[in-house]
Enzyme design. Structure first.
Site, short mmCIF file in Angstrom:
data_model
loop_
_atom_site.label_atom_id
_atom_site.label_comp_id
_atom_site.label_asym_id
_atom_site.label_seq_id
_atom_site.Cartn_x
_atom_site.Cartn_y
_atom_site.Cartn_z
N SER A 59 2.08 -9.72 -0.59
CA SER A 59 1.70 -8.30 -0.55
C SER A 59 1.94 -7.65 0.80
O SER A 59 2.06 -6.42 0.88
CB SER A 59 0.24 -8.15 -0.96
OG SER A 59 -0.59 -8.97 -0.17
N GLU A 101 -10.70 6.74 2.87
CA GLU A 101 -11.65 5.94 3.61
C GLU A 101 -10.96 4.62 3.89
O GLU A 101 -10.04 4.21 3.16
CB GLU A 101 -12.94 5.76 2.83
CG GLU A 101 -13.01 4.56 1.95
CD GLU A 101 -12.02 4.58 0.81
OE1 GLU A 101 -11.37 3.54 0.63
OE2 GLU A 101 -11.87 5.58 0.10
N LYS A 122 0.82 -1.21 0.00
CA LYS A 122 0.00 0.00 0.00
C LYS A 122 0.85 1.26 0.00
O LYS A 122 0.43 2.30 -0.52
CB LYS A 122 -0.94 0.00 1.21
CG LYS A 122 -2.09 -0.97 1.05
CD LYS A 122 -3.13 -0.79 2.15
CE LYS A 122 -4.39 -1.57 1.86
NZ LYS A 122 -4.23 -3.03 2.00
C1 LIG Z 1 -4.98 -4.07 1.45
C2 LIG Z 1 -4.24 -5.30 1.21
C3 LIG Z 1 -4.58 -6.19 0.17
C4 LIG Z 1 -5.78 -6.00 -0.71
O1 LIG Z 1 -5.71 -4.90 -1.57
P1 LIG Z 1 -5.42 -5.03 -3.14
O2 LIG Z 1 -5.80 -3.69 -3.65
O3 LIG Z 1 -6.26 -6.12 -3.68
O4 LIG Z 1 -3.98 -5.31 -3.31
C5 LIG Z 1 -3.78 -7.30 -0.04
N1 LIG Z 1 -2.73 -7.57 0.75
C6 LIG Z 1 -2.38 -6.76 1.77
C7 LIG Z 1 -1.21 -7.12 2.60
C8 LIG Z 1 -3.12 -5.60 2.03
O5 LIG Z 1 -2.77 -4.81 3.05
#
Ligand SMILES: *Cc1c(COP(=O)(O)O)cnc(C)c1O
Length: 407
Positions: free
Chosen positions: A387, A127, A105
């Site tokens: 992620s 948000e 993010k």
């Molecule tokens: C917020 C988040 C997601 C989901 O968001 P995407 O926009 O689909 O990437 C996935 N993994 C993590 C670690 C997150 O914090």
């Protein structure tokens, strides 16, 4: 669904809805800009400025500087030695968990904050549902010395006490939203209302590849650094080859879109993994939500269904329009996994690699574990975007495993 149905459908915050099908920002039949007329100038202005900045070497180098000296890029590529052996695959992880604040993010919010600064804006709004995007936005606002307001449903404020406190520590104002279902959906409406009134000095920092044009495009571009870095790193690791499979989890779809952006032009099989209870592609139908036309989980009357999954970050009933498009043309395959598979994958990565994944990317890992030797042929090279890190989820997992909490 006809355009007329869509207009009627999307009335929750509308003050005179304008459908703008002629505008760019379409991914095939998806995307677009389904917003009140009063927001069109702000979106156009953003689109123009982003387009200019993204083609401006000075903007690129300022962003690169931030990403390297503040966010910790480039993130490394890790080959999973034990897991690969267990699955008879070659599994590699793109380590977004190692960034400052612990997920991808940060790539998006730093990009948007820098853009907002170049546009002369002094305030960011966002948000948030689970609080992660709120924390990321508050972080970026702190870096740029901007004011920050985060809208959050009242129920989510109670559920996410720690993240609310974190945002406040970072200098943000958190506004609990008590209308409607008191969750993310209502927080989004409030953020749009704020933006209508304050767009002269406020930038609305959207957290994924969702919303009206230019957000799905812009956020994908800011996240494309994941896929571009990974492609080069994998080619070095695989002596010139691309992975057979590239897998990422999908909530709104930003980490997946950023990953796939680096691979659309390759031969790799691309797979997006949704939560079973938030499967906008597998179980959704076309509709309009949050300013975009896309696939959504909805009932027969077109009412949006509430998404549910073990990971708050994937609890989104829609999906970015580009994913709907990539699915419709068959370039990306979308799969889903259930909570139990996710918990198993979470534990497996901890045990085999010493890495505690966030529950969101544990979905991607779960699919790879399930399909090893099946949809993924034995011996395949598989890249998974990790992620985010799982520190935020450890307590929840503990309580589930101890039977103190439902998923
Ligand atoms: C917020 C988040 C997601 C989901 O968001 P995407 O926009 O689909 O990437 C996935 N993994 C993590 C670690 C997150 O914090």
């Amino acid at each position: 669904m006809s355009i007329a149905d869509e207009i009627e459908f999307y009335t929750s915050f509308s003050d005179g809805l304008v459908v703008n099908p002629g505008a760019s920002g379409r991914f095939g039949e998806y995307g677009g800009r389904y917003i009140p007329e009063s927001l069109i100038p702000a979106c156009r202005d953003l689109e123009l400025n982003f387009d200019n900045c993204w083609n401006d070497p000075e903007f690129r180098s300022d962003l690169y500087e931030l990403l390297t000296t503040y966010a910790g890029r480039p993130t490394t590529l890790t080959e999973c030695k034990q897991l690969s052996k267990e699955l008879d695959l070659l599994v590699m992880l793109k380590r977004e968990d190692l960034t400052h604040t612990g997920s991808h993010k940060i790539n998006n919010v730093l990009g948007q904050a820098l853009l907002a600064q170049k546009m002369g804006k002094t305030r960011l709004i966002a948000e948030t549902g689970a609080g992660q995007h709120g924390v990321a936005t508050a972080t970026a606002a702190a870096v740029f010395g901007m004011q920050c307001t985060v809208y959050m449903g009242e129920i989510d404020v109670k559920r996410q006490e720690l993240n609310v406190f974190r945002m406040k520590l970072l200098g943000a104002e958190v506004v609990p939203v008590s209308s409607g279902s008191k969750t993310l959906k209502d927080a989004i409406n409030e953020a749009f209302r704020d933006w209508v009134a304050t767009s002269e000095y406020t930038h609305y920092c959207v957290g994924s590849v969702v919303g009206p044009h230019p957000y799905p495009w812009m956020v994908r571009e800011f996240q494309s650094i994941i896929g571009n870095e990974a492609r080069e790193q994998c080619r070095r690791h695989l002596e010139g080859y691309d992975p057979d499979f590239v897998v990422a989890c999908v909530g709104g779809g930003s980490n997946a879109a950023g990953t796939f952006a680096g691979y659309l032009a390759t031969e790799s099989n691309l797979v997006g993994v949704e939560a079973e209870g938030g499967a906008a592609i597998s179980k959704g139908a076309i509709g309009v939500l949050h300013g975009m036309r896309t696939r959504l989980m909805q009932d027969e009357d077109g009412q949006i269904l509430e998404a549910h999954s073990i990971s708050a970050g994937l609890d989104y009933p829609g999906i970015g329009p580009e994913h709907s498009y990539l699915s419709s043309v068959g370039r990306v395959t979308y799969e889903s996994v259930n909570d139990e598979e996710v918990l198993n994958a979470f534990g497996t990565l901890c045990r085999t690699e010493g890495i505690v994944p966030a529950l969101e990317p544990a979905h991607a890992i779960a699919w790879v574990i399930r399909e090893a030797g099946k949809k993924i042929p034995t011996g395949s090279a598989v890249l998974i975007t990790l992620s985010g890190r799982g520190d935020k989820d450890v307590q929840q997992v503990m309580e589930i495993l101890q039977g103190k909490r439902e998923n």
